[in-house]
Design a protein around this motif. Structure first.
Motif, mmCIF file in Angstrom:
data_model
loop_
_atom_site.group_PDB
_atom_site.id
_atom_site.type_symbol
_atom_site.label_atom_id
_atom_site.label_comp_id
_atom_site.label_asym_id
_atom_site.label_seq_id
_atom_site.Cartn_x
_atom_site.Cartn_y
_atom_site.Cartn_z
ATOM 1 N N ALA A 180 0.841 -1.205 0.000
ATOM 2 C CA ALA A 180 0.000 0.000 0.000
ATOM 3 C C ALA A 180 0.871 1.248 0.000
ATOM 4 C CB ALA A 180 -0.925 0.001 1.214
ATOM 5 N N SER A 181 0.436 2.269 -0.695
ATOM 6 C CA SER A 181 1.160 3.536 -0.747
ATOM 7 C C SER A 181 1.094 4.239 0.606
ATOM 8 C CB SER A 181 0.552 4.439 -1.822
ATOM 9 O OG SER A 181 0.989 5.776 -1.668
ATOM 10 N N GLU A 182 2.250 4.666 1.112
ATOM 11 C CA GLU A 182 2.253 5.382 2.392
ATOM 12 C C GLU A 182 1.444 6.663 2.307
ATOM 13 O OE1 GLU A 182 5.948 5.927 4.406
ATOM 14 O OE2 GLU A 182 6.820 4.093 3.594
ATOM 15 N N ASN A 183 1.512 7.352 1.181
ATOM 16 C CA ASN A 183 0.818 8.638 1.039
ATOM 17 C C ASN A 183 -0.682 8.489 0.875
ATOM 18 O OD1 ASN A 183 3.280 9.998 1.149
ATOM 19 N ND2 ASN A 183 3.577 9.889 -1.074
ATOM 20 N N ARG A 184 -1.114 7.308 0.413
ATOM 21 C CA ARG A 184 -2.543 7.109 0.148
ATOM 22 C C ARG A 184 -3.202 6.169 1.159
ATOM 23 N NH1 ARG A 184 -3.607 4.475 -4.193
ATOM 24 N NH2 ARG A 184 -1.524 3.864 -4.854
ATOM 25 N N THR A 185 -2.493 5.852 2.237
ATOM 26 C CA THR A 185 -3.048 4.981 3.274
ATOM 27 C C THR A 185 -3.161 5.750 4.581
ATOM 28 O OG1 THR A 185 -1.990 3.066 2.218
ATOM 29 C CG2 THR A 185 -2.794 2.773 4.457
ATOM 30 N N LEU A 186 -4.382 5.887 5.068
ATOM 31 C CA LEU A 186 -4.669 6.726 6.233
ATOM 32 C C LEU A 186 -5.367 5.908 7.315
ATOM 33 C CD1 LEU A 186 -6.225 9.702 4.240
ATOM 34 C CD2 LEU A 186 -3.840 9.492 4.964
ATOM 35 N N THR A 187 -5.179 6.331 8.557
ATOM 36 C CA THR A 187 -5.846 5.674 9.679
ATOM 37 C C THR A 187 -6.981 6.541 10.205
ATOM 38 O OG1 THR A 187 -3.871 4.469 10.351
ATOM 39 C CG2 THR A 187 -5.565 4.808 12.032
ATOM 40 N N ILE A 188 -8.172 5.975 10.251
ATOM 41 C CA ILE A 188 -9.325 6.598 10.904
ATOM 42 C C ILE A 188 -9.867 5.553 11.882
ATOM 43 C CG2 ILE A 188 -11.627 7.595 10.639
ATOM 44 C CD1 ILE A 188 -10.872 8.504 7.867
ATOM 45 N N SER A 189 -9.554 5.697 13.138
ATOM 46 C CA SER A 189 -9.961 4.702 14.134
ATOM 47 C C SER A 189 -11.431 4.855 14.495
ATOM 48 C CB SER A 189 -9.093 4.806 15.386
ATOM 49 O OG SER A 189 -9.148 6.105 15.931
ATOM 50 N N ASN A 190 -12.001 3.803 15.039
ATOM 51 C CA ASN A 190 -13.424 3.766 15.376
ATOM 52 C C ASN A 190 -13.758 4.681 16.552
ATOM 53 O OD1 ASN A 190 -13.884 1.872 13.388
ATOM 54 N ND2 ASN A 190 -13.740 0.138 14.773
ATOM 55 N N GLY A 191 -15.023 5.025 16.648
ATOM 56 C CA GLY A 191 -15.535 5.758 17.798
ATOM 57 C C GLY A 191 -16.488 4.874 18.592
ATOM 58 N N PHE A 192 -17.341 5.489 19.388
ATOM 59 C CA PHE A 192 -18.359 4.726 20.097
ATOM 60 C C PHE A 192 -19.611 5.582 20.253
ATOM 61 C CE2 PHE A 192 -16.381 7.141 23.469
ATOM 62 C CZ PHE A 192 -17.386 7.394 24.382
ATOM 63 N N ASN A 193 -20.718 4.918 20.478
ATOM 64 C CA ASN A 193 -22.003 5.589 20.639
ATOM 65 C C ASN A 193 -22.128 6.079 22.073
ATOM 66 O OD1 ASN A 193 -24.784 6.179 21.015
ATOM 67 N ND2 ASN A 193 -25.314 4.860 19.289
ATOM 68 N N THR A 194 -21.986 7.387 22.261
ATOM 69 C CA THR A 194 -21.973 7.955 23.608
ATOM 70 C C THR A 194 -23.329 7.858 24.297
ATOM 71 O OG1 THR A 194 -22.439 10.150 22.669
ATOM 72 C CG2 THR A 194 -20.131 9.571 23.008
#
Length: 390
Positions: A180-194
């Motif tokens: 995977a391309s370093e520039n085109r691979t991003l991390t968006i971690s999960n949240g939770f239902n408050t």
């Protein structure tokens, strides 16, 4: 500028027999739908109803076109498949069904969750329509790939405009293992239902669920499959209950291992200390977490396990294996990390966690990331990719 039109493709959403299945994708879709015009295609393989031709790793049930779920505009459809044999063609076949449907919707971008075959189907469809494609990896679609799945995963990743991962560990794995391309691979971690996962009164929840005040309660939430470390968990519990007759274990969820677990429980004489609670709605899961002393997740592989996030948001400590992005959630203040497939380590950690004094208020206060955060970050990536193409 008007919000973008996004076609979201996923093979996983909550279903009647498993309300926890794909919950994180559902919550992402719902949050994104509040910010943009989103239509979701819930796409499933349709297997022949013949002995030996059912999937072995998950419970499968045909989802009809009348499938609906609150908060998202969804259309369910299925494509013909044969376990193992059609694997190399599943993405192609699914794309042929998706392409005319997405053409009518006229999206600005295709966003798919699960790399292969669904992300591959989304990529082929997006290219047919001349629009960009983003694929989100969730866990075993990166960490547990071999054979044709690994080959097709690499091809899909090479073709997408962005790859989203739910943990930093998964991002690194995608780069190292699949190019995977370093520039085109991003991390968006999960949240939770408050609104659901928050501190609740422990005594009240125990009264509601019929748990004795003196019980030491450990819970597991997830699919009932071997790779979740359930055999190790049963064995660790068997050892611990010999020393502590007040110990209780509740397994929440459903899966192909359900009958085997029932046999394992009865064979070891654990009927009075282990409960198979079945699949539960999120509100019920939150009640079980509140009633528990701790949650455990002894998986062999994970992406960014949302049940760990939810347990911590409820103020409960977690004993989990140090796999995938779990280390990005758990530290010494809210849990214990152990190696995977290690019954001795699991037994010691559960014993230690049950005896330790935890600051439940501080544990819950440290968890703040919501699904609205996930929706905003996902939309920002979508808008950037659309702008780049234009």
């Amino acid at each position: 500028m008007s919000p973008p039109r996004i076609a979201l493709i996923t093979p996983m959403l909550p279903v009647d027999h498993d309300q926890t299945r794909g919950r994180y994708i559902y919550e992402t879709a719902r949050a994104l739908s509040r910010l943009a015009e989103v239509r979701t295609w819930f796409i499933q393989p349709r297997y022949p109803r013949l002995p030996g031709l059912s999937p072995r790793s998950f419970l499968h049930d045909d989802i009809g076109p009348d499938y609906r779920i609150e908060g998202i505009d969804v259309e369910a459809l299925s494509y013909p498949a044969i376990p193992g044999l059609s694997r190399v063609l599943n993405g192609v076949v699914a794309s042929r069904l998706l392409t005319p449907r997405l053409r009518r919707f006229a999206p600005d971008l295709v966003l798919a969750y699960w790399v292969y075959p669904d992300g591959h189907a989304a990529l082929r469809t997006a290219r047919n329509l001349g629009i960009p494609c983003i694929v989100g990896a969730r866990g075993s679609d990166i960490h547990v790939r071999s054979g044709i799945n690994a080959i097709m995963t690499r091809r899909t990743i090479a073709g997408v405009d962005r790859l989203l991962t739910v943990s930093k560990a998964m991002r690194l794995a995608a780069i190292k293992q699949f190019g995977a391309s370093e520039n085109r691979t991003l991390t968006i971690s999960n949240g939770f239902n408050t609104g659901i996962f928050r501190p609740l009164d422990r005594v009240a929840m125990r009264n509601k669920l019929g748990i004795e005040p003196q019980a030491r309660l450990v819970i597991y939430v997830g699919r009932l499959v071997e790779s979740k470390g359930l055999c190790e968990l049963i064995e660790a519990h068997r050892r611990l209950v010999q020393r502590n007759r007040n110990l209780r274990l509740v397994l929440i969820g459903d899966g192909v291992m359900r009958e085997r677990l029932g046999t394992l429980i009865s064979t070891n004489g654990l009927e009075n200390s282990v409960l198979l609670a079945g699949g539960c709605e999120p509100e019920q899961v939150a009640e079980w977490i509140a009633a528990a002393d701790l949650l455990t997740l002894p998986s062999w592989s994970e992406g960014y396990p949302n049940v760990v996030v939810e347990a911590i948001a409820c103020g409960r400590p977690v004993v989990a294996t140090d796999v995938g992005g779990t280390r990005e959630i758990i530290d010494s203040s809210n849990g214990i990390l152990i190696p995977a497939r290690n019954v001795d380590a699991l037994e010691r950690a559960l014993d230690d966690a049950l005896e330790r004094s935890w600051d439940h208020t501080a544990i819950a206060a440290a968890m703040r990331r919501t699904w609205d955060d996930v929706g905003r970050e996902t939309l920002a990536v979508c808008e950037q990719v659309i702008a780049e193409q234009r």
